[in-house]
Design a protein around this motif. Structure first.
Motif, PDB file in Angstrom:
ATOM      1  N   GLN A   1      47.802  32.574  48.750  1.00 24.05           N
ATOM      2  CA  GLN A   1      46.644  33.305  49.675  1.00 24.05           C
ATOM      3  C   GLN A   1      45.586  32.517  49.533  1.00 24.05           C
ATOM      4  O   GLN A   1      45.124  32.195  48.348  1.00 24.05           O
ATOM      5  CB  GLN A   1      46.817  34.662  49.745  1.00 24.05           C
ATOM      6  CG  GLN A   1      46.391  35.238  48.151  1.00 24.05           C
ATOM      7  CD  GLN A   1      46.349  36.677  48.428  1.00 24.05           C
ATOM      8  OE1 GLN A   1      47.076  37.385  49.247  1.00 24.05           O
ATOM      9  NE2 GLN A   1      45.645  37.120  47.246  1.00 24.05           N
ATOM     10  N   PRO A   2      44.593  32.276  50.497  1.00 20.93           N
ATOM     11  CA  PRO A   2      43.221  31.974  50.380  1.00 20.93           C
ATOM     12  C   PRO A   2      42.384  32.834  49.311  1.00 20.93           C
ATOM     13  O   PRO A   2      42.657  34.063  49.294  1.00 20.93           O
ATOM     14  CB  PRO A   2      42.750  31.949  51.595  1.00 20.93           C
ATOM     15  CG  PRO A   2      43.754  32.573  52.452  1.00 20.93           C
ATOM     16  CD  PRO A   2      44.998  33.012  51.885  1.00 20.93           C
ATOM     17  N   PRO A   3      41.577  32.454  48.821  1.00 21.92           N
ATOM     18  CA  PRO A   3      40.801  33.312  47.871  1.00 21.92           C
ATOM     19  C   PRO A   3      39.554  33.904  48.703  1.00 21.92           C
ATOM     20  O   PRO A   3      39.287  33.732  49.871  1.00 21.92           O
ATOM     21  CB  PRO A   3      39.775  32.000  47.028  1.00 21.92           C
ATOM     22  CG  PRO A   3      39.672  30.858  47.904  1.00 21.92           C
ATOM     23  CD  PRO A   3      40.962  30.955  48.855  1.00 21.92           C
ATOM     24  N   THR A   4      39.238  35.032  47.861  1.00 20.25           N
ATOM     25  CA  THR A   4      38.215  35.737  48.495  1.00 20.25           C
ATOM     26  C   THR A   4      37.020  35.163  48.500  1.00 20.25           C
ATOM     27  O   THR A   4      36.581  35.023  47.319  1.00 20.25           O
ATOM     28  CB  THR A   4      38.163  37.265  47.593  1.00 20.25           C
ATOM     29  OG1 THR A   4      39.506  37.796  47.669  1.00 20.25           O
ATOM     30  CG2 THR A   4      37.083  38.280  48.248  1.00 20.25           C
ATOM     31  N   LEU A   5      36.148  35.139  49.583  1.00 18.25           N
ATOM     32  CA  LEU A   5      34.891  34.713  49.470  1.00 18.25           C
ATOM     33  C   LEU A   5      33.852  35.537  49.792  1.00 18.25           C
ATOM     34  O   LEU A   5      33.805  36.412  50.947  1.00 18.25           O
ATOM     35  CB  LEU A   5      34.714  33.482  50.664  1.00 18.25           C
ATOM     36  CG  LEU A   5      35.810  32.515  50.407  1.00 18.25           C
ATOM     37  CD1 LEU A   5      35.427  31.464  51.493  1.00 18.25           C
ATOM     38  CD2 LEU A   5      35.342  31.669  49.116  1.00 18.25           C
ATOM     39  N   TYR A   6      32.999  36.103  48.918  1.00 18.48           N
ATOM     40  CA  TYR A   6      32.163  37.390  49.236  1.00 18.48           C
ATOM     41  C   TYR A   6      31.113  37.212  48.260  1.00 18.48           C
ATOM     42  O   TYR A   6      30.993  37.018  47.126  1.00 18.48           O
ATOM     43  CB  TYR A   6      32.662  38.651  48.873  1.00 18.48           C
ATOM     44  CG  TYR A   6      32.197  40.020  49.060  1.00 18.48           C
ATOM     45  CD1 TYR A   6      31.759  40.191  50.383  1.00 18.48           C
ATOM     46  CD2 TYR A   6      31.361  40.592  47.932  1.00 18.48           C
ATOM     47  CE1 TYR A   6      30.914  41.514  50.579  1.00 18.48           C
ATOM     48  CE2 TYR A   6      30.663  41.659  48.282  1.00 18.48           C
ATOM     49  CZ  TYR A   6      30.302  41.948  49.344  1.00 18.48           C
ATOM     50  OH  TYR A   6      29.606  43.192  49.795  1.00 18.48           O
ATOM     51  N   ARG A   7      29.650  37.358  49.078  1.00 24.80           N
ATOM     52  CA  ARG A   7      28.482  37.355  48.022  1.00 24.80           C
ATOM     53  C   ARG A   7      27.563  38.425  48.882  1.00 24.80           C
ATOM     54  O   ARG A   7      27.728  38.570  50.051  1.00 24.80           O
ATOM     55  CB  ARG A   7      27.633  36.030  48.304  1.00 24.80           C
ATOM     56  CG  ARG A   7      28.317  35.052  47.608  1.00 24.80           C
ATOM     57  CD  ARG A   7      27.479  33.950  47.468  1.00 24.80           C
ATOM     58  NE  ARG A   7      27.291  33.093  48.603  1.00 24.80           N
ATOM     59  CZ  ARG A   7      26.787  31.812  48.499  1.00 24.80           C
ATOM     60  NH1 ARG A   7      26.202  31.411  47.406  1.00 24.80           N
ATOM     61  NH2 ARG A   7      26.658  31.273  49.821  1.00 24.80           N
ATOM     62  N   LEU A   8      26.907  39.288  47.969  1.00 26.59           N
ATOM     63  CA  LEU A   8      26.007  40.324  48.508  1.00 26.59           C
ATOM     64  C   LEU A   8      24.562  39.920  47.842  1.00 26.59           C
ATOM     65  O   LEU A   8      24.609  39.716  46.627  1.00 26.59           O
ATOM     66  CB  LEU A   8      26.535  41.600  48.044  1.00 26.59           C
ATOM     67  CG  LEU A   8      25.355  42.687  48.459  1.00 26.59           C
ATOM     68  CD1 LEU A   8      25.470  42.897  49.714  1.00 26.59           C
ATOM     69  CD2 LEU A   8      25.978  44.006  47.855  1.00 26.59           C
ATOM     70  N   ASN A   9      23.646  39.493  48.670  1.00 24.34           N
ATOM     71  CA  ASN A   9      22.545  39.112  48.117  1.00 24.34           C
ATOM     72  C   ASN A   9      22.378  37.639  47.206  1.00 24.34           C
ATOM     73  O   ASN A   9      21.856  37.720  46.455  1.00 24.34           O
ATOM     74  CB  ASN A   9      21.467  39.982  47.641  1.00 24.34           C
ATOM     75  CG  ASN A   9      21.150  41.282  48.624  1.00 24.34           C
ATOM     76  OD1 ASN A   9      21.049  40.838  50.024  1.00 24.34           O
ATOM     77  ND2 ASN A   9      21.038  42.531  48.238  1.00 24.34           N
ATOM     78  N   GLY A  10      23.420  37.035  47.483  1.00 26.36           N
ATOM     79  CA  GLY A  10      23.631  35.797  46.762  1.00 26.36           C
ATOM     80  C   GLY A  10      24.381  36.019  45.324  1.00 26.36           C
ATOM     81  O   GLY A  10      24.696  35.095  44.650  1.00 26.36           O
ATOM     82  N   ILE A  11      25.019  37.252  45.140  1.00 27.00           N
ATOM     83  CA  ILE A  11      25.657  37.248  44.054  1.00 27.00           C
ATOM     84  C   ILE A  11      27.188  37.596  44.409  1.00 27.00           C
ATOM     85  O   ILE A  11      27.659  38.431  45.190  1.00 27.00           O
ATOM     86  CB  ILE A  11      25.460  38.617  43.271  1.00 27.00           C
ATOM     87  CG1 ILE A  11      23.850  38.240  42.913  1.00 27.00           C
ATOM     88  CG2 ILE A  11      26.209  38.735  42.095  1.00 27.00           C
ATOM     89  CD1 ILE A  11      22.840  39.578  42.192  1.00 27.00           C
ATOM     90  N   GLY A  12      28.036  36.726  43.922  1.00 29.27           N
ATOM     91  CA  GLY A  12      29.464  36.578  44.074  1.00 29.27           C
ATOM     92  C   GLY A  12      30.284  35.454  43.947  1.00 29.27           C
ATOM     93  O   GLY A  12      29.779  34.768  43.119  1.00 29.27           O
TER      94      GLY A  12
END
Length: 126
Positions: free
Chosen positions: A16-27
């Protein structure tokens, strides 16, 4: 085509594709771009851990096609195999990852400052 024969055994299938998540540039994010097969639409993007939009640690590399936000993930390569495969090219890729990151940084903080000044301007008119 010879290069592809060297790369193919170093690729791992993905479920499965990876999770792509950033909150205020952190992730985590896909950054940089390394063109792979001449005449094809496949290329490598690094899967990076980021802090304040700055790439800190590459976790792996994905062979993808398409573009943001509709990437199609084909395979995965470890960081070590990427460095072994590209040697000096991996350093050039590193610059492209930092450039991608800088664009996100400029956009994010530019947007914050623009909103701040528009609100300040509107409050001044009231």
């Amino acid at each position: 085509m010879e290069r592809w024969k060297e790369i193919k055994p170093r690729l791992n299938p993905i479920q499965q594709p990876p999770t792509l998540y950033r909150l205020n540039g952190i992730g985590v994010a896909l950054l940089g771009r390394k063109r792979e097969i001449a005449g094809s639409r496949l290329y490598f993007k690094g899967y990076w851990l980021t802090v304040f939009f700055i790439p800190i640690l590459p976790l792996c590399f994905y062979l993808v096609s398409g573009g943001y936000p509709e990437y199609k993930f084909h395979a995965k390569m470890s960081v070590w195999n990427f460095i072994k495969t590209y040697k000096l090219g991996s350093i050039i890729y590193l610059f492209s990852a930092f450039f991608d990151s800088a664009m996100f940084f400029v956009f994010f903080f530019g947007l914050m400052f623009a909103v701040y000044y528009v609100i300040r301007l509107l409050i001044g008119f009231i």
